[in-house]
Design a protein around this motif. Sequence first.
Motif, PDB file in Angstrom:
ATOM      1  N   ARG A 114       0.945  -1.289  -0.008  1.00 57.74           N
ATOM      2  CA  ARG A 114      -0.065   0.022  -0.030  1.00 57.74           C
ATOM      3  C   ARG A 114       0.822   1.291   0.072  1.00 57.74           C
ATOM      4  O   ARG A 114       0.775   2.235  -0.594  1.00 57.74           O
ATOM      5  CB  ARG A 114      -0.958  -0.087   1.214  1.00 57.74           C
ATOM      6  CG  ARG A 114      -2.096  -0.892   1.217  1.00 57.74           C
ATOM      7  CD  ARG A 114      -3.511  -0.605   2.111  1.00 57.74           C
ATOM      8  NE  ARG A 114      -2.924  -0.278   3.436  1.00 57.74           N
ATOM      9  CZ  ARG A 114      -2.685  -1.375   4.344  1.00 57.74           C
ATOM     10  NH1 ARG A 114      -2.804  -2.577   4.048  1.00 57.74           N
ATOM     11  NH2 ARG A 114      -2.223  -1.188   5.593  1.00 57.74           N
ATOM     12  N   THR A 115       2.163   1.193   0.616  1.00 60.77           N
ATOM     13  CA  THR A 115       2.846   2.175   0.740  1.00 60.77           C
ATOM     14  C   THR A 115       3.450   2.545  -0.573  1.00 60.77           C
ATOM     15  O   THR A 115       3.610   3.780  -1.036  1.00 60.77           O
ATOM     16  CB  THR A 115       3.927   1.806   1.850  1.00 60.77           C
ATOM     17  OG1 THR A 115       3.202   1.758   3.031  1.00 60.77           O
ATOM     18  CG2 THR A 115       4.775   3.352   2.002  1.00 60.77           C
ATOM     19  N   PHE A 116       3.939   1.610  -1.129  1.00 60.90           N
ATOM     20  CA  PHE A 116       4.352   1.473  -2.425  1.00 60.90           C
ATOM     21  C   PHE A 116       3.377   2.425  -3.503  1.00 60.90           C
ATOM     22  O   PHE A 116       3.876   3.321  -4.248  1.00 60.90           O
ATOM     23  CB  PHE A 116       4.674   0.016  -3.256  1.00 60.90           C
ATOM     24  CG  PHE A 116       5.958  -0.713  -2.691  1.00 60.90           C
ATOM     25  CD1 PHE A 116       6.472  -0.370  -1.791  1.00 60.90           C
ATOM     26  CD2 PHE A 116       6.440  -1.638  -3.460  1.00 60.90           C
ATOM     27  CE1 PHE A 116       7.641  -0.774  -1.250  1.00 60.90           C
ATOM     28  CE2 PHE A 116       7.387  -2.285  -2.822  1.00 60.90           C
ATOM     29  CZ  PHE A 116       8.038  -1.871  -1.923  1.00 60.90           C
ATOM     30  N   GLU A 117       2.050   2.176  -3.439  1.00 61.11           N
ATOM     31  CA  GLU A 117       1.145   2.888  -4.277  1.00 61.11           C
ATOM     32  C   GLU A 117       1.078   4.161  -4.229  1.00 61.11           C
ATOM     33  O   GLU A 117       1.054   4.900  -4.862  1.00 61.11           O
ATOM     34  CB  GLU A 117      -0.249   1.964  -4.330  1.00 61.11           C
ATOM     35  CG  GLU A 117       0.018   0.442  -4.820  1.00 61.11           C
ATOM     36  CD  GLU A 117      -1.425  -0.211  -4.485  1.00 61.11           C
ATOM     37  OE1 GLU A 117      -2.187   0.357  -3.922  1.00 61.11           O
ATOM     38  OE2 GLU A 117      -1.466  -1.467  -4.815  1.00 61.11           O
ATOM     39  N   ALA A 118       1.072   4.389  -2.764  1.00 65.75           N
ATOM     40  CA  ALA A 118       0.891   5.833  -2.423  1.00 65.75           C
ATOM     41  C   ALA A 118       2.060   6.640  -2.568  1.00 65.75           C
ATOM     42  O   ALA A 118       1.721   7.733  -3.141  1.00 65.75           O
ATOM     43  CB  ALA A 118       0.509   5.984  -0.701  1.00 65.75           C
ATOM     44  N   VAL A 119       3.322   6.185  -2.440  1.00 64.43           N
ATOM     45  CA  VAL A 119       4.423   6.712  -2.775  1.00 64.43           C
ATOM     46  C   VAL A 119       4.575   7.094  -4.317  1.00 64.43           C
ATOM     47  O   VAL A 119       4.855   8.173  -4.829  1.00 64.43           O
ATOM     48  CB  VAL A 119       5.688   6.026  -2.094  1.00 64.43           C
ATOM     49  CG1 VAL A 119       7.091   6.974  -2.527  1.00 64.43           C
ATOM     50  CG2 VAL A 119       5.600   6.150  -0.653  1.00 64.43           C
ATOM     51  N   ARG A 120       4.396   6.043  -4.992  1.00 67.67           N
ATOM     52  CA  ARG A 120       4.458   6.287  -6.444  1.00 67.67           C
ATOM     53  C   ARG A 120       3.341   7.099  -7.079  1.00 67.67           C
ATOM     54  O   ARG A 120       3.660   7.798  -8.061  1.00 67.67           O
ATOM     55  CB  ARG A 120       4.480   4.629  -7.192  1.00 67.67           C
ATOM     56  CG  ARG A 120       5.650   4.043  -6.881  1.00 67.67           C
ATOM     57  CD  ARG A 120       5.593   2.676  -7.189  1.00 67.67           C
ATOM     58  NE  ARG A 120       5.229   2.070  -8.529  1.00 67.67           N
ATOM     59  CZ  ARG A 120       4.736   1.100  -8.808  1.00 67.67           C
ATOM     60  NH1 ARG A 120       4.604  -0.053  -8.040  1.00 67.67           N
ATOM     61  NH2 ARG A 120       4.805   0.910 -10.204  1.00 67.67           N
ATOM     62  N   SER A 121       2.372   7.126  -6.462  1.00 63.25           N
ATOM     63  CA  SER A 121       1.134   7.984  -6.981  1.00 63.25           C
ATOM     64  C   SER A 121       1.407   9.368  -6.652  1.00 63.25           C
ATOM     65  O   SER A 121       0.808  10.324  -7.621  1.00 63.25           O
ATOM     66  CB  SER A 121      -0.332   7.556  -6.248  1.00 63.25           C
ATOM     67  OG  SER A 121      -0.199   8.026  -4.889  1.00 63.25           O
ATOM     68  N   ALA A 122       2.527   9.758  -5.788  1.00 64.44           N
ATOM     69  CA  ALA A 122       3.058  10.936  -5.621  1.00 64.44           C
ATOM     70  C   ALA A 122       4.203  11.389  -6.275  1.00 64.44           C
ATOM     71  O   ALA A 122       4.631  12.320  -6.263  1.00 64.44           O
ATOM     72  CB  ALA A 122       3.422  11.278  -4.107  1.00 64.44           C
TER      73      ALA A 122
END
Length: 263
Positions: free
Chosen positions: A206-214
Amino acid sequence: MSFRLDLPPTLADRLAGLTPGGHLAGMWVTSGSPVAAEIAASSGLDWVLLDAEHSPIGLETTTPLLQAMNGCPATPVVRVPVLDRVLIKQFLDLGAQNLLVPMVDTRADAEEAARSVRYPPHGVRGVGAALARASRWTMVPDYLASADELVSLTVQIESATAVDNAEAIASVEGIDAVFVGPSDLAASMGLLGQQTHPEVTAAVLRTFEAVRSAGKPVGVNAFDPVQARAYLEAGASFVLVGADVGLLAHGARAWAKEWASGD
């Protein structure tokens, strides 16, 4: 005749230069040994983390470690022990170009970290470069004006709270990358010592997805080879896959098992 010295690319530069699907692989150095740091940095790995949080490494130890790694292919990254603007200033001034700040839980924490590595008007870093190894004692041209490009900042997400705030943390200007620490994350979730528990790995992803979305690269610590490969396949841009003390401990135990008499 004046002498000019150019500093090497930062971790942020190297991450920005990755081809799609590419990654940087590294290891920890926690022994405090310049010999170990030099071996690690010349091994063919992409980056080496000098850990001043969970080891004897401090300000006076970091300087010879960085000097030992100077000219080696791997990019040195220093993890400071705590989010503290005074300590961050000192590590930067002794020549650490790439910092990893642990336990960043909120956007406010990330903003404080970003301010701490930048000179005014964008930050609060104290000005002492002429006295410091950071500018190689003024041999790096226009260090004060170019310091923002010569320093990279990675912040570490390692709690359930930080996972919830991951996108906000990553979106802060001045944060170049985010690194996930599954060990402390597992502990914060009530799963101490269970870094590969499905709930922990789900939180990492979930963190991967959130960081990459930023729009920022994300990395992770993963000593388990299977887990490391899975995280790379899930989009991690940089990983740590071992430590100098781990290699020595495992190697010594293997030799003892084969050669020691047991008496």
